[in-house]
Design an enzyme around this catalytic site. Sequence first.
Site: not given
Length: 336
Positions: A124, A171, A205, A229
């Site tokens: 962002y 991640k 994931d 988000d």
Amino acid sequence: MTHTVCLLPGDGIGPEVTSAARQVIEASGVAIEWVLLPAGATALEFCGSVLPERTIAAIEGHGIALKGPITTPIGGGHGSVNVQLRKRLNLFAAVRPVRSLPGIKTRFENVELVIIRENTEGLYSGIENEIVEGVVQSLKIATEKACTRIARFAFDYAGSRGRRKITVFHKANILKMSDGLFLRCVRKVGKEYADRVACDELIIDNGCMQLVSDPTRFDVLLLENLYGDILSDLAAGLVGGLGVVPGANIGRTCAVFEAVHGSAPDIARKGIANPLACIMSGVMMLNFMGETVAADRIRNAYDAVLLEHNPEQLTPDIGGKGTTQSFTEAIIRAMQ
Ligand code: ATP
């Protein structure tokens, strides 16, 4: 005591759901003087800016706001208004409680999660450019300062509310530097709280798979901006959808309370938007202001209305045939 609270109705269903929250909060017995402020597409039309300076100044001055969702107009070079607002006011932590509600049947019954999302950086940053034609890049920013700040916030939050475990989704196996830094900061801060709050880590994931398989095994989830988000909407789906998940954006000097959902243009002005997420955000706001009696009254009232599950009162997204106003009035009646 009369509180002064900024009210940003926003766009789309924003005016409908913030009006509902205002009615319910006023009926709870707290004295609030509302300062109505423009932001978003409507503000652009009437004030020539999507985020007028007076809106920022008023929130900075009063320190607290209840906000409807905001549409960022497409074209015209406007950056996301929500992102600008969070950055300008340094609202670095988003807090989104996701809990199973009485009368709303979903696959799992005992969901009681809190999502804590870093609100100021990651993808962002808004830094994107075209390197050569057909090749673009978007920068994911992570700073030790912001990662440590959100980690400390999350552990303080968990510790002060008797929550036992934080799970950080990341991640870092692929994004070794940015998510790696996030993870290192969480681990470092976590050591200081090890006697009170446990911390575990999941690659995102795998985390998503585990979350939809059994959300009841999670307590507090800590995520960087984009993951937070996405996971917020995913978690909303576990408890009844976007109409029932509230949120708070917290900084050092201001707090802005708003539902997780967007402006939902598909149902705007139809009178069927679920006001509950905005009302629940109002309850979070009242607790933040120390008005816990009023907050409990509202919470008990909407729990009772949900449990009764009268379709005439509830909005269509949660199985009703009613309207925003019928739901709002039922909650107000349940408080009396
Ligand atoms: P944003 O990108 O601004 O967060 P979004 O793409 O997540 O927005 P929303 O505006 O939140 O989209 O809407 C997603 C879907 O959920 C829409 O179909 C909308 O009608 C529904 N929805 C969102 N909020 C509500 C609500 N309060 N009541 C009923 N339905 C809602």
